[in-house]
Design a protein around this motif. Structure first.
Motif, PDB file in Angstrom:
ATOM      1  N   PRO A 201       1.814   7.041  -8.484  1.00  0.00           N
ATOM      2  CA  PRO A 201       2.842   5.819  -8.455  1.00  0.00           C
ATOM      3  C   PRO A 201       2.889   5.061  -7.419  1.00  0.00           C
ATOM      4  CG  PRO A 201       3.232   8.394  -9.510  1.00  0.00           C
ATOM      5  CD  PRO A 201       2.009   8.221  -8.703  1.00  0.00           C
ATOM      6  N   THR A 202       3.139   6.010  -6.244  1.00  0.00           N
ATOM      7  CA  THR A 202       3.431   4.817  -4.755  1.00  0.00           C
ATOM      8  C   THR A 202       2.235   3.392  -5.105  1.00  0.00           C
ATOM      9  OG1 THR A 202       4.727   6.610  -4.271  1.00  0.00           O
ATOM     10  CG2 THR A 202       3.900   4.330  -2.847  1.00  0.00           C
ATOM     11  N   HIS A 203       1.210   3.567  -4.784  1.00  0.00           N
ATOM     12  CA  HIS A 203       0.055   2.890  -5.229  1.00  0.00           C
ATOM     13  C   HIS A 203       0.044   1.508  -5.735  1.00  0.00           C
ATOM     14  CE1 HIS A 203      -2.394   5.661  -2.478  1.00  0.00           C
ATOM     15  NE2 HIS A 203      -2.919   4.559  -1.864  1.00  0.00           N
ATOM     16  N   ALA A 204       0.694   2.089  -7.291  1.00  0.00           N
ATOM     17  CA  ALA A 204       0.910   1.740  -8.541  1.00  0.00           C
ATOM     18  C   ALA A 204       1.808   0.624  -8.110  1.00  0.00           C
ATOM     19  CB  ALA A 204       0.806   2.163  -9.197  1.00  0.00           C
ATOM     20  N   PHE A 205       2.958   1.000  -7.215  1.00  0.00           N
ATOM     21  CA  PHE A 205       4.610  -0.025  -7.565  1.00  0.00           C
ATOM     22  C   PHE A 205       3.829  -0.562  -5.679  1.00  0.00           C
ATOM     23  CE2 PHE A 205       6.664   3.318  -9.201  1.00  0.00           C
ATOM     24  CZ  PHE A 205       6.924   2.961  -9.998  1.00  0.00           C
ATOM     25  N   CYS A 206       2.708  -0.737  -5.322  1.00  0.00           N
ATOM     26  CA  CYS A 206       2.712  -1.346  -4.305  1.00  0.00           C
ATOM     27  C   CYS A 206       2.086  -2.799  -4.662  1.00  0.00           C
ATOM     28  CB  CYS A 206       1.845  -0.160  -2.908  1.00  0.00           C
ATOM     29  SG  CYS A 206       0.701  -1.490  -1.772  1.00  0.00           S
ATOM     30  N   LEU A 207       0.992  -2.025  -5.930  1.00  0.00           N
ATOM     31  CA  LEU A 207       0.411  -2.994  -6.157  1.00  0.00           C
ATOM     32  C   LEU A 207       0.579  -4.178  -6.849  1.00  0.00           C
ATOM     33  CD1 LEU A 207      -2.686  -4.396  -6.893  1.00  0.00           C
ATOM     34  CD2 LEU A 207      -2.564  -2.422  -8.740  1.00  0.00           C
ATOM     35  N   MET A 208       1.912  -3.255  -7.807  1.00  0.00           N
ATOM     36  CA  MET A 208       2.717  -4.714  -8.397  1.00  0.00           C
ATOM     37  C   MET A 208       3.338  -5.549  -8.085  1.00  0.00           C
ATOM     38  SD  MET A 208       5.610  -3.054 -11.259  1.00  0.00           S
ATOM     39  CE  MET A 208       6.577  -2.441  -9.927  1.00  0.00           C
ATOM     40  N   LEU A 209       4.021  -4.732  -6.578  1.00  0.00           N
ATOM     41  CA  LEU A 209       4.325  -5.976  -5.543  1.00  0.00           C
ATOM     42  C   LEU A 209       3.476  -7.030  -5.121  1.00  0.00           C
ATOM     43  CD1 LEU A 209       6.689  -3.217  -3.565  1.00  0.00           C
ATOM     44  CD2 LEU A 209       7.340  -4.948  -5.331  1.00  0.00           C
ATOM     45  N   VAL A 210       2.357  -6.906  -5.177  1.00  0.00           N
ATOM     46  CA  VAL A 210       1.566  -7.551  -4.816  1.00  0.00           C
ATOM     47  C   VAL A 210       1.418  -8.323  -5.427  1.00  0.00           C
ATOM     48  CG1 VAL A 210      -0.712  -7.905  -3.439  1.00  0.00           C
ATOM     49  CG2 VAL A 210       0.775  -5.909  -2.864  1.00  0.00           C
ATOM     50  N   ASN A 211       0.540  -8.030  -6.663  1.00  0.00           N
ATOM     51  CA  ASN A 211       0.711  -8.440  -7.803  1.00  0.00           C
ATOM     52  C   ASN A 211       1.959 -10.055  -8.518  1.00  0.00           C
ATOM     53  OD1 ASN A 211      -1.896  -7.143  -9.149  1.00  0.00           O
ATOM     54  ND2 ASN A 211      -0.929  -6.275 -10.021  1.00  0.00           N
ATOM     55  N   ASN A 212       2.954  -9.433  -7.959  1.00  0.00           N
ATOM     56  CA  ASN A 212       4.742  -9.962  -8.344  1.00  0.00           C
ATOM     57  C   ASN A 212       4.832 -11.032  -6.990  1.00  0.00           C
ATOM     58  OD1 ASN A 212       4.834  -9.140 -10.637  1.00  0.00           O
ATOM     59  ND2 ASN A 212       6.793  -7.893  -9.241  1.00  0.00           N
ATOM     60  N   LYS A 213       3.634 -11.368  -5.931  1.00  0.00           N
ATOM     61  CA  LYS A 213       4.145 -12.131  -5.429  1.00  0.00           C
ATOM     62  C   LYS A 213       2.818 -12.265  -3.888  1.00  0.00           C
ATOM     63  CE  LYS A 213       6.912 -13.317  -0.983  1.00  0.00           C
ATOM     64  NZ  LYS A 213       8.296 -13.207  -0.300  1.00  0.00           N
ATOM     65  N   PRO A 214       1.848 -12.778  -4.282  1.00  0.00           N
ATOM     66  CA  PRO A 214       0.839 -12.404  -4.090  1.00  0.00           C
ATOM     67  C   PRO A 214       0.576 -13.556  -3.272  1.00  0.00           C
ATOM     68  CG  PRO A 214       0.347 -13.857  -5.939  1.00  0.00           C
ATOM     69  CD  PRO A 214       1.858 -13.242  -5.939  1.00  0.00           C
TER      70      PRO A 214
ATOM     71  N   GLN B 279      10.336  -3.065   1.180  1.00  0.00           N
ATOM     72  CA  GLN B 279      10.285  -3.021  -0.094  1.00  0.00           C
ATOM     73  C   GLN B 279      10.229  -1.473  -0.544  1.00  0.00           C
ATOM     74  OE1 GLN B 279       9.302  -6.041  -2.887  1.00  0.00           O
ATOM     75  NE2 GLN B 279       9.732  -7.852  -1.444  1.00  0.00           N
ATOM     76  N   LEU B 280       9.103  -0.896   0.013  1.00  0.00           N
ATOM     77  CA  LEU B 280       8.503   0.429  -0.490  1.00  0.00           C
ATOM     78  C   LEU B 280       9.379   1.515   0.237  1.00  0.00           C
ATOM     79  CD1 LEU B 280       5.083   0.028  -1.261  1.00  0.00           C
ATOM     80  CD2 LEU B 280       7.105   0.239  -2.935  1.00  0.00           C
ATOM     81  N   HIS B 281      10.200   0.971   1.449  1.00  0.00           N
ATOM     82  CA  HIS B 281      10.736   1.879   2.542  1.00  0.00           C
ATOM     83  C   HIS B 281       9.991   2.729   2.540  1.00  0.00           C
ATOM     84  CE1 HIS B 281      14.806   0.879   0.797  1.00  0.00           C
ATOM     85  NE2 HIS B 281      14.469   0.554  -0.863  1.00  0.00           N
ATOM     86  N   MET B 282       8.893   2.233   3.317  1.00  0.00           N
ATOM     87  CA  MET B 282       7.820   3.242   3.709  1.00  0.00           C
ATOM     88  C   MET B 282       7.885   2.984   5.950  1.00  0.00           C
ATOM     89  SD  MET B 282       5.633   4.035   0.585  1.00  0.00           S
ATOM     90  CE  MET B 282       5.928   5.258   0.621  1.00  0.00           C
ATOM     91  N   MET B 283       6.866   3.519   6.548  1.00  0.00           N
ATOM     92  CA  MET B 283       6.569   3.105   7.858  1.00  0.00           C
ATOM     93  C   MET B 283       5.072   1.990   7.234  1.00  0.00           C
ATOM     94  SD  MET B 283       8.333   4.305   9.396  1.00  0.00           S
ATOM     95  CE  MET B 283       8.211   4.253  11.348  1.00  0.00           C
ATOM     96  N   PRO B 284       5.395   1.276   8.402  1.00  0.00           N
ATOM     97  CA  PRO B 284       3.962  -0.066   8.437  1.00  0.00           C
ATOM     98  C   PRO B 284       2.488   0.829   8.560  1.00  0.00           C
ATOM     99  CG  PRO B 284       5.628  -0.376   9.533  1.00  0.00           C
ATOM    100  CD  PRO B 284       5.916   1.091   8.775  1.00  0.00           C
ATOM    101  N   SER B 285       2.047   1.787   8.915  1.00  0.00           N
ATOM    102  CA  SER B 285       1.256   2.478   9.252  1.00  0.00           C
ATOM    103  C   SER B 285       0.918   3.653   8.132  1.00  0.00           C
ATOM    104  CB  SER B 285       0.806   4.046  10.642  1.00  0.00           C
ATOM    105  OG  SER B 285       2.627   5.493   9.298  1.00  0.00           O
ATOM    106  N   THR B 286       2.315   3.420   7.289  1.00  0.00           N
ATOM    107  CA  THR B 286       1.604   4.271   6.235  1.00  0.00           C
ATOM    108  C   THR B 286       1.641   3.301   4.689  1.00  0.00           C
ATOM    109  OG1 THR B 286       3.366   5.906   6.829  1.00  0.00           O
ATOM    110  CG2 THR B 286       2.679   5.601   3.924  1.00  0.00           C
ATOM    111  N   ILE B 287       1.687   2.689   4.882  1.00  0.00           N
ATOM    112  CA  ILE B 287       1.244   0.989   3.836  1.00  0.00           C
ATOM    113  C   ILE B 287       0.236   0.276   4.478  1.00  0.00           C
ATOM    114  CG2 ILE B 287       2.005  -1.871   4.045  1.00  0.00           C
ATOM    115  CD1 ILE B 287       4.123   0.685   2.443  1.00  0.00           C
TER     116      ILE B 287
END
Length: 145
Positions: free
Chosen positions: A41-54, A64-72
């Motif tokens: 789910p989190t990978h999918a939401f990450c991809l969705m954000l990228v798709n929404n804002k290339p 936006q995902l409320h995660m640490m940069p290293s996790t991202i």
């Protein structure tokens, strides 16, 4: 027997325990709903954000995902390996863009998200689900400050 009831009552009134219980339940539902995408789910939401804002920055994704940069970074690495996104560096910053395959996955992600909402709404009720989401979001915002 009475001590067991007291112990359960203590845990039932603990925000930490209750939120984690909810998190485990909703995570199982989300994993089932998103299984058909081949992404967590989190990978999918990450991809969705990228798709929404290339061209979104890695730091904006983290925010936006409320995660640490290293996790991202790890999430992005996995999506790059799957051929769904690509990094483009400009100086010290990198920007994230969807590939054609990444863009083509968007409809599947939206369907999985809708399935997840329908799954928990069937149990909680649609209005209750929206209200609970709003209350949890508001509490999270207050506690982050």
């Amino acid at each position: 027997m009475e001590k067991n009831n007291v112990d359960n009552c203590i845990l039932d009134n603990c925000l930490y325990f209750t939120v984690n219980k909810l998190s485990r339940a909703i995570t199982r539902m989300a994993e089932d709903s998103f299984k058909k995408t081949g992404l967590s789910p989190t990978h999918a939401f990450c991809l969705m954000l990228v798709n929404n804002k290339p061209g979104i920055s890695q730091s904006e994704l983290a925010e936006q995902l409320h995660m640490m940069p290293s996790t991202i970074t790890r999430f992005i690495d996995k999506l790059v390996m799957k051929g769904l996104i690509e990094r483009k560096a400009e100086g010290k910053r990198s920007f994230i863009f969807p590939t054609d395959d990444g863009e083509n996955t968007q409809q599947e992600i939206r369907a999985a998200w809708k399935d997840l909402f329908q799954t928990y709404s069937a149990i909680l009720g649609e209005e209750e689900s929206r209200l609970l989401t709003a209350l949890i979001r508001e509490a999270g915002n207050k506690l982050e400050k």
